[in-house]
Scaffold this active site. Structure first.
Site, PDB file in Angstrom:
ATOM      1  N   HIS A  17      -9.954  -4.159   3.135  1.00 29.60           N
ATOM      2  CA  HIS A  17      -8.892  -4.296   4.155  1.00 29.60           C
ATOM      3  C   HIS A  17      -8.713  -2.944   4.838  1.00 29.60           C
ATOM      4  O   HIS A  17      -8.096  -2.031   4.291  1.00 29.60           O
ATOM      5  CB  HIS A  17      -7.572  -4.733   3.509  1.00 29.60           C
ATOM      6  CG  HIS A  17      -6.491  -5.014   4.504  1.00 29.60           C
ATOM      7  ND1 HIS A  17      -5.768  -6.181   4.500  1.00 29.60           N
ATOM      8  CD2 HIS A  17      -6.003  -4.291   5.540  1.00 29.60           C
ATOM      9  CE1 HIS A  17      -4.891  -6.163   5.486  1.00 29.60           C
ATOM     10  NE2 HIS A  17      -5.011  -5.013   6.138  1.00 29.60           N
ATOM     11  N   HIS A  19      -8.133  -0.787   8.772  1.00 32.98           N
ATOM     12  CA  HIS A  19      -7.903  -0.706  10.222  1.00 32.98           C
ATOM     13  C   HIS A  19      -8.675   0.487  10.767  1.00 32.98           C
ATOM     14  O   HIS A  19      -8.378   1.629  10.409  1.00 32.98           O
ATOM     15  CB  HIS A  19      -6.410  -0.543  10.524  1.00 32.98           C
ATOM     16  CG  HIS A  19      -5.594  -1.707  10.059  1.00 32.98           C
ATOM     17  ND1 HIS A  19      -5.326  -2.797  10.858  1.00 32.98           N
ATOM     18  CD2 HIS A  19      -5.024  -1.979   8.858  1.00 32.98           C
ATOM     19  CE1 HIS A  19      -4.602  -3.676  10.181  1.00 32.98           C
ATOM     20  NE2 HIS A  19      -4.413  -3.210   8.957  1.00 32.98           N
ATOM     21  N   LYS A 108      -8.410 -13.639   9.977  1.00 36.86           N
ATOM     22  CA  LYS A 108      -7.154 -13.032   9.558  1.00 36.86           C
ATOM     23  C   LYS A 108      -5.955 -13.765  10.122  1.00 36.86           C
ATOM     24  O   LYS A 108      -5.865 -13.990  11.333  1.00 36.86           O
ATOM     25  CB  LYS A 108      -7.137 -11.562  10.012  1.00 36.86           C
ATOM     26  CG  LYS A 108      -5.868 -10.783   9.683  1.00 36.86           C
ATOM     27  CD  LYS A 108      -5.710 -10.484   8.203  1.00 36.86           C
ATOM     28  CE  LYS A 108      -4.331  -9.928   7.853  1.00 36.86           C
ATOM     29  NZ  LYS A 108      -4.215  -8.489   8.004  1.00 36.86           N
ATOM     30  N   HIS A 146      -1.872 -12.157   5.945  1.00 40.44           N
ATOM     31  CA  HIS A 146      -0.721 -11.261   5.882  1.00 40.44           C
ATOM     32  C   HIS A 146       0.429 -12.129   5.372  1.00 40.44           C
ATOM     33  O   HIS A 146       0.947 -12.969   6.107  1.00 40.44           O
ATOM     34  CB  HIS A 146      -0.403 -10.662   7.259  1.00 40.44           C
ATOM     35  CG  HIS A 146       0.726  -9.677   7.209  1.00 40.44           C
ATOM     36  ND1 HIS A 146       0.566  -8.330   7.422  1.00 40.44           N
ATOM     37  CD2 HIS A 146       2.043  -9.843   6.928  1.00 40.44           C
ATOM     38  CE1 HIS A 146       1.740  -7.719   7.273  1.00 40.44           C
ATOM     39  NE2 HIS A 146       2.641  -8.619   6.983  1.00 40.44           N
ATOM     40  N   HIS A 184      -2.919  -7.149   0.911  1.00 37.68           N
ATOM     41  CA  HIS A 184      -1.941  -6.111   0.536  1.00 37.68           C
ATOM     42  C   HIS A 184      -0.739  -6.684  -0.221  1.00 37.68           C
ATOM     43  O   HIS A 184       0.383  -6.683   0.252  1.00 37.68           O
ATOM     44  CB  HIS A 184      -1.498  -5.274   1.729  1.00 37.68           C
ATOM     45  CG  HIS A 184      -1.264  -6.012   3.015  1.00 37.68           C
ATOM     46  ND1 HIS A 184      -0.481  -7.130   3.106  1.00 37.68           N
ATOM     47  CD2 HIS A 184      -1.715  -5.790   4.264  1.00 37.68           C
ATOM     48  CE1 HIS A 184      -0.459  -7.550   4.341  1.00 37.68           C
ATOM     49  NE2 HIS A 184      -1.213  -6.764   5.070  1.00 37.68           N
ATOM     50  N   ASP A 257      -5.758  -0.919   3.336  1.00 32.20           N
ATOM     51  CA  ASP A 257      -4.855  -1.123   4.484  1.00 32.20           C
ATOM     52  C   ASP A 257      -4.585   0.204   5.187  1.00 32.20           C
ATOM     53  O   ASP A 257      -3.510   0.399   5.769  1.00 32.20           O
ATOM     54  CB  ASP A 257      -3.545  -1.799   4.069  1.00 32.20           C
ATOM     55  CG  ASP A 257      -2.800  -2.391   5.270  1.00 32.20           C
ATOM     56  OD1 ASP A 257      -3.414  -2.542   6.337  1.00 32.20           O
ATOM     57  OD2 ASP A 257      -1.600  -2.685   5.125  1.00 32.20           O
TER      58      ASP A 257
HETATM   59  O1  DOR Z   1       1.684  -1.223   7.897  1.00 29.51           O
HETATM   60  C1  DOR Z   1       0.890  -1.918   8.525  1.00 29.51           C
HETATM   61  N1  DOR Z   1       0.135  -1.410   9.529  1.00 29.51           N
HETATM   62  N2  DOR Z   1       0.786  -3.218   8.208  1.00 29.51           N
HETATM   63  C2  DOR Z   1       0.042  -4.055   8.926  1.00 29.51           C
HETATM   64  O2  DOR Z   1       0.017  -5.217   8.586  1.00 29.51           O
HETATM   65  C3  DOR Z   1      -0.674  -3.587  10.151  1.00 29.51           C
HETATM   66  C4  DOR Z   1      -0.934  -2.159  10.097  1.00 29.51           C
HETATM   67  C5  DOR Z   1      -1.368  -1.558  11.413  1.00 29.51           C
HETATM   68  O3  DOR Z   1      -2.227  -2.135  12.082  1.00 29.51           O
HETATM   69  O4  DOR Z   1      -0.876  -0.489  11.774  1.00 29.51           O
HETATM   70 ZN    ZN Z   2      -3.535  -4.263   7.416  1.00 32.56          ZN
END
Ligand code: DOR
Ligand code: ZN
Length: 354
Positions: A17, A19, A108, A146, A184, A257
């Site tokens: 997971h 970003h 997702k 999520h 998460h 995450d």
């Molecule tokens: O804290 C988070 N940031 N939770 C999420 O689900 C998305 C993520 C983000 O893309 O910044």
């Molecule tokens: Zn995330």
């Protein structure tokens, strides 16, 4: 007395997971993940979101292009595993295209309004998405959830537990063979549900939810760099997550995450959710596992359980962590900006050997 180990070598881990963002930010941060992980599941919450296989192919090409510029030979073998962003309008055909592509590994679910860039998300999963869900169940394409309700009358700290009853259980009753990843995970209720529920289900757990409880948000003042969604919970929940991550169940695996935001987007009157942990991710996890005397369980959690659930081979390379007093930088360059890593200025007892 036995001496604590000075190093730990495990199969190369994966991040289930992550970003990575896009453009200059992607270029700046990609090396942090690629130096540690063999593969990562790449979240699709760009602006606009990655809703089609064609968009996922283009995003993947941008990631591979950025990877070629990472000045580190070991990092260039990193493989991005792409995902689609589920909407109320995702067609079953799009799911088939994703399956046939070979590079899309999950779809997702962002409940609309639940978190960063979730406004295009799903408003009613069983009301609008049954065609897509049927196709996913048939094809063995995992749904990455999520797991928080967005009902404003539900207390923020209860949104995951309520999600289990209102969304997760009805969904899994309607689609018992659908592969589901509860992303998460942050609560005792979530850990218990994933441990005991029938059918194909697993969960990712972040390093920050293993290491910190909600006190971290308020220690000495309001600390925006500890703010993420789902938000940090009480200590009893953290202990349940530690039990799950370090226990015998293969249903729990690593998902950082890691979610970078520029410093200014976090330090403002309505700061963004997301903790940047990719830079020192494996050191954070090793610290959490060692704190409960379960360092020997790290390999299963980080490197074996994830591939087993996703039906992928285990990585052949290895990763070595070494004991060292490793300082976490106060900030890191990120395009035209800077990002503040989680626990900036503190130090960890482990680092990845380069
Ligand atoms: O804290 C988070 N940031 N939770 C999420 O689900 C998305 C993520 C983000 O893309 O910044
Ligand atoms: Zn995330």
């Amino acid at each position: 007395m036995r001496h604590p180990p000075q190093s730990l070598t495990i199969r190369q881990p994966d991040d289930w997971h992550l970003h990575l963002r896009d453009g200059a930010v992607l270029q700046a941060i990609l090396g942090d993940s690629a130096r540690q992980f063999g593969r990562a599941i790449i979240m699709p919450n760009l602006r606009p979101p990655v809703t089609t296989t064609a968009q996922a192919a283009a995003y993947r090409a941008r990631i591979l292009g950025a990877l070629a510029e990472v000045p580190d030979e070991a990092a260039t073998r990193f493989q991005p595993l792409m995902t689609l962003y589920l909407t109320d309008h995702t067609a079953p055909d799009e799911i088939l295209r994703a399956c046939e592509s070979g590079f899309v590994h999950g779809v997702k679910l962002y409940p609309a309004g639940a978190t960063t860039h979730s406004d295009a998300g799903v408003t009613d999963l069983l009301g609008h998405c049954t065609g897509a869900l049927e196709a996913m169940q048939r094809q063995g394409m995992p749904l990455l959830m999520h797991g928080e309700v967005t009902d404003p009358t539900v207390d923020l700290f209860d949104r995951e537990a309520v999600f289990i009853e209102r969304v997760m259980m009805p969904l899994r009753k309607a689609f018992p063979e659908l592969k589901v990843v509860f992303e998460h995970l942050t609560t005792r209720e979530g850990a218990q549900y994933v441990s005991e529920a029938p059918g194909p289900i697993a969960a990712t757990i972040t390093a920050h939810h293993l290491l910190y409880n909600r006190n971290a948000l308020f220690q000495g003042g309001l600390r925006p760099h500890w703010y993420c969604l789902p938000v940090l919970k009480r200590e009893t929940h953290r202990l349940a997550l530690i039990e799950a991550a370090t226990g015998a169940s293969a249903r729990f695996f690593l998902g950082t995450d890691s979610a970078p935001h520029p410093r200014g987007a976090k330090e403002q009157d309505c700061g963004c959710a997301g903790c940047y942990t990719a830079h020192h991710a494996m050191a954070l996890y090793a610290t959490a596992f060692e704190a409960v005397g379960r360092l020997e369980r790290l390999e299963a959690f980080a490197s074996l359980n994830g591939p087993a659930f996703y039906g992928l081979p285990v990585n052949t390379a290895t990763l070595t962590l070494e004991r060292a007093d490793a300082a976490i930088p106060q900030e890191l360059p990120m395009g035209d900006d800077v990002v503040v890593p989680l626990a900036a200025g503190e130090s960890l007892p482990w680092r990845v050997r380069r």
